[in-house]
Design a protein around this motif. Structure first.
Motif, PDB file in Angstrom:
ATOM      1  N   PRO A 498     -37.777   4.781  23.544  1.00  0.00           N
ATOM      2  CA  PRO A 498     -36.493   5.502  23.644  1.00  0.00           C
ATOM      3  C   PRO A 498     -35.703   5.190  24.911  1.00  0.00           C
ATOM      4  CG  PRO A 498     -38.264   6.984  22.957  1.00  0.00           C
ATOM      5  CD  PRO A 498     -38.914   5.690  23.344  1.00  0.00           C
ATOM      6  N   LYS A 499     -36.397   4.735  25.966  1.00  0.00           N
ATOM      7  CA  LYS A 499     -35.700   4.433  27.218  1.00  0.00           C
ATOM      8  C   LYS A 499     -34.751   3.256  27.088  1.00  0.00           C
ATOM      9  CE  LYS A 499     -39.153   6.175  30.528  1.00  0.00           C
ATOM     10  NZ  LYS A 499     -40.015   5.793  31.671  1.00  0.00           N
ATOM     11  N   PHE A 500     -34.883   2.443  26.011  1.00  0.00           N
ATOM     12  CA  PHE A 500     -34.058   1.238  25.908  1.00  0.00           C
ATOM     13  C   PHE A 500     -32.573   1.563  25.968  1.00  0.00           C
ATOM     14  CE2 PHE A 500     -33.013   2.216  21.541  1.00  0.00           C
ATOM     15  CZ  PHE A 500     -31.899   1.449  21.245  1.00  0.00           C
ATOM     16  N   GLN A 501     -32.212   2.784  25.569  1.00  0.00           N
ATOM     17  CA  GLN A 501     -30.802   3.164  25.518  1.00  0.00           C
ATOM     18  C   GLN A 501     -30.287   3.652  26.872  1.00  0.00           C
ATOM     19  OE1 GLN A 501     -30.056   6.000  22.402  1.00  0.00           O
ATOM     20  NE2 GLN A 501     -27.867   6.122  22.814  1.00  0.00           N
ATOM     21  N   ALA A 506     -31.270  -4.219  27.320  1.00  0.00           N
ATOM     22  CA  ALA A 506     -31.890  -3.947  26.025  1.00  0.00           C
ATOM     23  C   ALA A 506     -31.774  -5.139  25.096  1.00  0.00           C
ATOM     24  CB  ALA A 506     -31.233  -2.729  25.377  1.00  0.00           C
ATOM     25  N   HIS A 507     -32.817  -5.345  24.309  1.00  0.00           N
ATOM     26  CA  HIS A 507     -32.774  -6.211  23.135  1.00  0.00           C
ATOM     27  C   HIS A 507     -32.905  -5.279  21.938  1.00  0.00           C
ATOM     28  CE1 HIS A 507     -34.528 -10.004  25.348  1.00  0.00           C
ATOM     29  NE2 HIS A 507     -33.528  -9.444  26.007  1.00  0.00           N
ATOM     30  N   ASP A 508     -31.822  -5.068  21.226  1.00  0.00           N
ATOM     31  CA  ASP A 508     -31.883  -4.138  20.096  1.00  0.00           C
ATOM     32  C   ASP A 508     -31.887  -4.929  18.789  1.00  0.00           C
ATOM     33  OD1 ASP A 508     -31.871  -2.085  18.342  1.00  0.00           O
ATOM     34  OD2 ASP A 508     -29.965  -1.217  18.972  1.00  0.00           O
ATOM     35  N   LYS A 524     -26.432   3.741  19.076  1.00  0.00           N
ATOM     36  CA  LYS A 524     -27.423   3.532  20.128  1.00  0.00           C
ATOM     37  C   LYS A 524     -26.922   2.460  21.100  1.00  0.00           C
ATOM     38  CE  LYS A 524     -30.667   6.219  18.287  1.00  0.00           C
ATOM     39  NZ  LYS A 524     -31.220   7.420  18.968  1.00  0.00           N
ATOM     40  N   VAL A 525     -26.002   2.833  21.961  1.00  0.00           N
ATOM     41  CA  VAL A 525     -25.431   1.885  22.918  1.00  0.00           C
ATOM     42  C   VAL A 525     -26.257   1.924  24.200  1.00  0.00           C
ATOM     43  CG1 VAL A 525     -23.394   1.257  24.259  1.00  0.00           C
ATOM     44  CG2 VAL A 525     -23.139   2.149  21.939  1.00  0.00           C
ATOM     45  N   PRO A 526     -26.787   0.786  24.651  1.00  0.00           N
ATOM     46  CA  PRO A 526     -27.595   0.760  25.877  1.00  0.00           C
ATOM     47  C   PRO A 526     -26.729   0.545  27.118  1.00  0.00           C
ATOM     48  CG  PRO A 526     -27.642  -1.383  24.860  1.00  0.00           C
ATOM     49  CD  PRO A 526     -26.755  -0.526  23.985  1.00  0.00           C
TER      50      PRO A 526
END
Length: 844
Positions: A498-501, A506-508, A524-526
Motif C-alpha cells: 500500500p505504501k507505493f501510493q 512506483a511501478h504500477d 491510485k496516483v503515486p
C-alpha cells in the motif's frame, strides 16, 4: 629594435615547441571470425558481434524475421574466435608507451598478442587497457577467444547451495536483456562490441578532465577542474590551461610519476544555467584544455559543461514521503519514458538513430528518460545529445529483476564497472540520478523468490544485495559524482504494498498484469510514477517486416516469438472490448490496439499531472523497441510513432487542459509547467457531432506558475444531451504575466468525451483529403462536415506524419505534413473510429 628581437625570440620559441600528444588509432580493420569448432575464417565487423557477423555471411537466418529466433539459439552454445593483423610504424614503436584499450568486450575473453596472453576479461561494461610495449613489433597478430557464458555461469552456480533467481544470467556482467525479456528476443551476443584503440605516448599523458561544479549562484559559478595525468617520471615544468571565449586560465605545477589527479579552480561570472528544453535553454559552455610540458603540448581535450543543480527531494509529509526533482532550485514535473537498447545487436545503432530517437523524445514534450537497468550504459553520443537537447537522464546501474552473487571476485568486478561508468558519465549536465537496480528489491520481497529458501540462505542473499546496492554503488557515486543523488532500487514499493501510493517512486502494473481497468491510474496516483504500461501492435511496416507478408495478420506464426508476454494477446483484446469495438480484420485490429494503448496510458499521464505537486513524475514503459515486436513501446523498432506517442505529445504539453468525470461532474484542470503565471481567456464549448453548440462557458483565468488548478466544474445534467452524442472542446488563450515587454499569446486546447469510444453515436464516415507537394514531402488537408474520431493516416512510403490519430471537428480542416523522401504517396489511406464502429460486419 628591442621589439624586433623580442618578436624574433618568441618565434624561435614557438618553432621549437612541438605537439607531443598521444597518437590514437582504432584497430577495426582486417578482422576475421569463426566458431572454435570450425576451421574456416570469415570477415568480421568491429565493433560488432557474432550474430551480425554470422548474418552478414548468411550463416544464420535473420533472427528478427518469422520465428527465426528459435533457430539461432545454437550461437551462444559455441566459443567464438576473432583475429586480425596490424602494422605499427617506427614512430609508434619508438614511443615510451604503447597501450591497447578495449572499450567493450562481450564478455569472457582471452586476448593474445603475438602469441602472448595479454589478459582475460569478464565484464562487458568495463574498459580494459593493456600495456603492449613489451610485445609490440612492426607486424602484429591479435587473437581473441570468447567463451560461452554458460561455462562461467554453471561454475559459479555450482558453488552455491541455492538458486539465485531468476537464473544463470545473474553471474555474468553483460546486458541482461540479451537472455530474453517480455519484449525482447534471446540474442545472447559475443564479440568486440565497442571500439579498440592503440594509444602511443612518451613521458606524459592527459587521461581525463572533469569540471566539478562546486557552487552555483546567479552571480557566480565556482568549478574545480580535475585533470588526471599519467607520467613515466617526475616532471617540474608542466602547465595546464583552461580556455573559453571569455577567459584563459593557466596553472603551473609539478607532475609526479604514476597516475595522479590534480585540480585548479575557475570562476564564471553571471553564469548561464542549463535547463531542460521546456523550461529554458540547455546552455553548454565549451572549454579547451591543454597540458604542456615546457613548450611541448602533451594533451588537449575539449569539454562541454552545463551548469545546473539537480536534487532528488525526499521529505516526510503528512501523507508519506515526497519524491521529486529540483532543477536549479525549481520543482520540475518529469515527463517521459523508460528507454531500452535500440537494437539487440548494438553495432547496428548509428548516430542517426540516436539523433532521431532523441528528437522524437523532445518533440513529444518529454524532459526525462530513464535508462533501464537491464540494458546497457549507453554510448557517449546518447548523453551528449541529451545534454544538447535539454533532456534529463535517470541512469540505472545495469542490474534488473534478479538477485546477484556477493563473492569477492564478483564484488570487485562490480566495483570497477561502477567506477568506469560513473567517471565516464559524470560530466553530463543531463545526468539527474543514479539508481542501483530495476525491481530487485521489490522482486525479492514480493515475487515469491524466498519461498524455497532456508533462513540462512535468505540472509546470505539479502546480505549480498546490501553489499552491492547499499555499499559499493552508493559509495562509488559519493566518491566520484557526489553532486548526483543515488537511489537504491526502483521502485520503492510495487503495487503489492500500500505504501507505493504514498512514498518514493512506483511501478504500477495493476493495469496490464492484474487486468485492472484503466481507471486504476486515476484512483491510485503515486508520488512519482517511474513505470506503467500497456501493449499494442507495432506499425504495419514492422508487422510486414517480421511476417514477410504484405497483408496484415494478427494470427501469423511469427507471433510465436514476436509476442513475448504469455497473456499479451488476451489482455489487449480484453481491454479493447471494454472501450472500443473489436474489429475482425487484421489492419483494423492493429489500429484499434494502438488506440486502446494510447487511451489507457494518457489517462495515467494526465491523472499524474493533475495531481501535481503530490505527484511529480510520469515515466511510462516504454519508449522504444530493440526489434520488431508487439510491446509496450510508443515508437516501434522501425522508428514509427504509435498512437501513444502522438497522444503522449499532447498529454505532455507544458500547458495541459485535462478533464475527468467525478460524481456526475466534469472537472476540468489546467496544468502548467511554465515558470511564469499565465493569464487569458478560457472557453468551454459542448458540440454535437454535426457541429451544433449545446452549451458554452467563458471566463478569465490566472494560472499560477508550475501548478495544477481545477478551473471549472460542469454538472452533466446541465449539458442537456446524452453523453454519447457530444464532445467538449476546451480552449485557453493565454499570455505570460512576466515583466518582459514582449508578450506572445499562445493557445492550448483539448477535446473530451464523457462516453467510452465504443458507445459514442458517431456519424457515418464523411471525410475528404487533399494532398499537396512540399519541399520536404507532402501536406495533407483533412476535412469533414461531421466529427471524425481518431483519424489515422498511413502509407507504405517511409516518413513521418506531423500528427496522427487525431479528431476532426465538424466543418474543420486539419493540415498534416508528411516528411519523406518518397516522390509520391499514391497509396495514402486513412482509418477512422467512425468507419470501424459503424461497420456492421464487426464482432462486438
Amino acid at each position: 629594435m628591442t621589439k624586433y628581437y623580442t618578436l624574433l625570440l618568441a618565434l624561435l620559441v614557438l618553432s621549437c615547441a612541438k605537439n607531443d600528444q598521444p597518437t590514437v588509432t582504432t584497430l577495426h580493420q582486417n578482422w576475421e571470425f569463426k566458431s572454435a569448432k570450425d576451421t574456416i575464417w570469415n570477415s568480421a565487423t568491429v565493433p560488432g558481434n557474432v550474430y551480425s557477423d554470422l548474418l552478414a555471411h548468411d550463416k544464420i537466418p535473420d533472427p528478427f524475421v518469422g520465428s527465426n529466433e528459435l533457430n539461432v539459439q545454437w550461437v551462444p552454445t559455441h566459443d567464438w574466435e576473432y583475429k586480425t593483423t596490424f602494422t605499427l610504424d617506427e614512430k609508434t614503436l619508438k614511443t615510451s608507451n604503447i597501450e591497447l584499450t578495449f572499450e567493450g568486450l562481450d564478455t569472457y575473453a582471452d586476448i593474445y598478442l603475438n602469441d602472448s596472453l595479454l589478459g582475460k576479461t569478464n565484464n562487458a561494461f568495463r574498459t580494459w587497457t593493456f600495456d603492449i610495449k613489451p610485445f609490440a613489433k612492426k607486424d602484429n597478430a591479435m587473437y581473441i577467444r570468447f567463451f560461452k557464458t554458460s561455462i562461467h555461469e554453471e561454475k559459479e552456480a555450482g558453488k552455491l547451495d541455492y538458486v539465485l533467481p531468476p537464473g544463470p544470467r545473474v553471474f555474468t556482467r553483460k546486458a541482461q536483456f540479451q537472455y530474453g525479456w517480455d519484449w525482447g528476443p534471446i540474442v545472447n551476443t559475443s564479440g568486440i562490441w565497442k571500439p579498440i584503440k592503440i594509444t602511443s605516448w612518451n613521458d606524459v599523458k592527459l587521461d581525463d578532465v572533469f569540471f566539478k561544479q562546486e557552487s552555483l549562484t546567479d552571480s557566480l559559478a565556482s568549478i574545480s577542474v580535475e585533470y588526471t595525468i599519467t607520467a613515466n617520471k617526475d616532471e617540474e615544468n608542466a602547465s595546464f590551461e583552461v580556455k573559453n571565449k571569455e577567459f584563459t586560465h593557466t596553472v603551473e605545477f609539478p607532475v609526479y610519476k604514476g597516475t595522479h589527479t590534480y585540480a585548479t579552480r575557475i570562476r564564471i561570472q553571471n553564469p548561464k544555467r542549463w535547463w531542460t528544453f521546456n523550461l529554458g535553454e540547455p546552455h553548454l559552455y565549451t572549454f579547451e584544455t591543454t597540458l604542456k610540458q615546457g613548450n611541448d603540448t602533451k594533451g588537449q581535450q575539449n569539454v562541454k559543461v552545463g551548469l545546473r543543480t539537480i536534487e532528488l527531494i525526499r521529505d516526510k509529509d503528512s501523507l508519506g514521503e515526497t519524491f521529486f526533482f529540483k532543477l536549479n532550485g525549481v520543482p520540475v514535473f518529469m515527463k517521459g519514458a523508460n528507454y531500452i537498447p535500440q537494437h539487440s545487436m548494438q553495432n547496428k545503432v548509428t548516430d542517426a538513430h540516436y539523433e532521431k530517437l532523441l528528437n522524437d523524445t523532445k518533440n513529444a514534450n518529454m524532459n526525462m528518460l530513464r535508462v533501464w537497468g537491464g540494458g546497457i550504459y549507453e554510448n557517449d553520443i546518447f548523453y551528449e545529445l541529451c545534454d544538447e537537447k535539454g533532456i534529463l537522464v535517470w541512469q540505472d546501474f545495469m542490474f534488473a529483476c534478479a538477485m546477484y552473487p556477493g563473492d569477492k571476485a564478483f564484488l570487485e568486478n562490480v566495483q570497477q564497472e561502477a567506477i568506469d561508468q560513473v567517471k565516464r558519465l559524470r560530466k553530463h549536465a543531463s545526468l539527474a540520478l543514479w539508481c542501483g537496480n530495476n525491481e530487485n528489491n521489490e522482486a525479492w520481497h514480493r515475487w515469491g523468490w524466498q519461498t524455497d529458501k532456508t533462513e540462512a540462505q535468505k540472509k546470505q542473499i539479502w546480505d549480498d544485495y546490501i553489499k552491492v546496492f547499499n555499499r559499493i554503488l552508493p559509495e562509488t557515486v559519493a566518491k566520484y559524482n557526489p553532486s548526483i543523488d543515488y537511489w537504491e532500487s526502483s521502485p520503492s514499493y510495487g503495487r503489492g504494498n500500500p505504501k507505493f501510493q504514498f512514498e518514493g517512486d512506483a511501478h504500477d502494473w495493476g493495469v496490464w498484469h492484474d487486468a485492472l481497468p484503466f481507471e486504476r491510474f486515476e484512483e491510485k496516483v503515486p508520488r512519482f510514477m517511474s513505470e506503467f504500461g500497456f501493449q499494442s501492435f507495432p506499425s504495419y511496416e514492422a508487422i510486414r517486416a517480421f511476417t514477410g507478408e504484405d497483408s496484415i495478420s494478427i494470427n501469423h506464426d511469427s507471433y510465436i516469438t514476436h509476442q513475448k508476454h504469455p497473456r499479451g494477446f488476451n489482455l489487449i483484446r480484453e481491454y479493447m472490448a471494454r472501450d472500443y469495438p473489436v474489429p475482425t480484420s487484421g489492419d483494423d485490429y492493429v489500429y484499434m490496439s494502438q488506440l486502446t494503448q494510447a487511451k489507457g496510458m494518457t489517462m495515467g499521464m494526465e491523472a499524474e499531472r493533475r495531481a501535481m505537486p503530490y505527484c511529480m513524475g510520469s515515466l511510462y514503459w516504454q519508449l522504444n523497441d530493440c526489434w520488431p515486436v508487439v510491446s509496450w513501446s510508443s515508437i516501434d523498432f522501425m522508428g514509427n510513432w504509435k498512437a501513444l506517442h502522438y497522444k503522449a505529445k499532447k498529454s505532455f504539453e507544458d500547458v495541459l487542459i485535462s478533464s475527468i468525470v467525478e460524481n456526475d461532474t466534469i472537472n476540468t484542470y489546467i496544468v502548467s509547467d511554465k515558470l511564469q503565471a499565465l493569464e487569458g481567456d478560457f472557453t468551454l464549448t459542448f458540440l454535437d457531432f454535426n457541429g451544433k453548440s449545446i452549451l458554452s462557458k467563458k471566463q478569465k483565468l490566472t494560472i499560477p506558475a508550475n501548478t495544477s488548478q481545477l478551473v471549472v466544474k460542469t454538472a452533466l445534467p446541465d449539458i442537456n444531451e446524452k453523453p454519447e452524442n457530444y464532445v467538449m472542446k476546451a480552449v485557453f488563450d493565454y499570455a505570460s504575466s512576466s515583466s518582459s515587454s514582449s508578450v506572445s499569446v499562445s493557445t492550448s486546447s483539448s477535446l473530451f468525451y464523457v462516453s467510452r469510444p465504443k458507445d459514442l453515436k458517431l456519424p457515418e464516415e464523411n471525410i475528404s483529403t487533399k494532398v499537396n507537394n512540399t519541399n520536404k514531402g507532402f501536406s495533407i488537408e483533412v476535412s469533414a462536415k461531421t466529427l471524425q474520431k481518431d483519424v489515422f493516416l498511413y502509407t507504405k512510403a517511409k516518413g513521418h506524419f506531423s500528427d496522427n490519430f487525431f479528431d476532426v471537428l465538424p466543418n474543420q480542416t486539419v493540415t498534416i505534413t508528411f516528411t519523406t523522401n518518397a516522390e509520391n504517396i499514391d497509396d495514402l489511406a486513412f482509418k477512422t473510429l467512425n468507419n470501424i464502429k459503424n461497420n456492421s460486419a464487426l464482432a462486438y
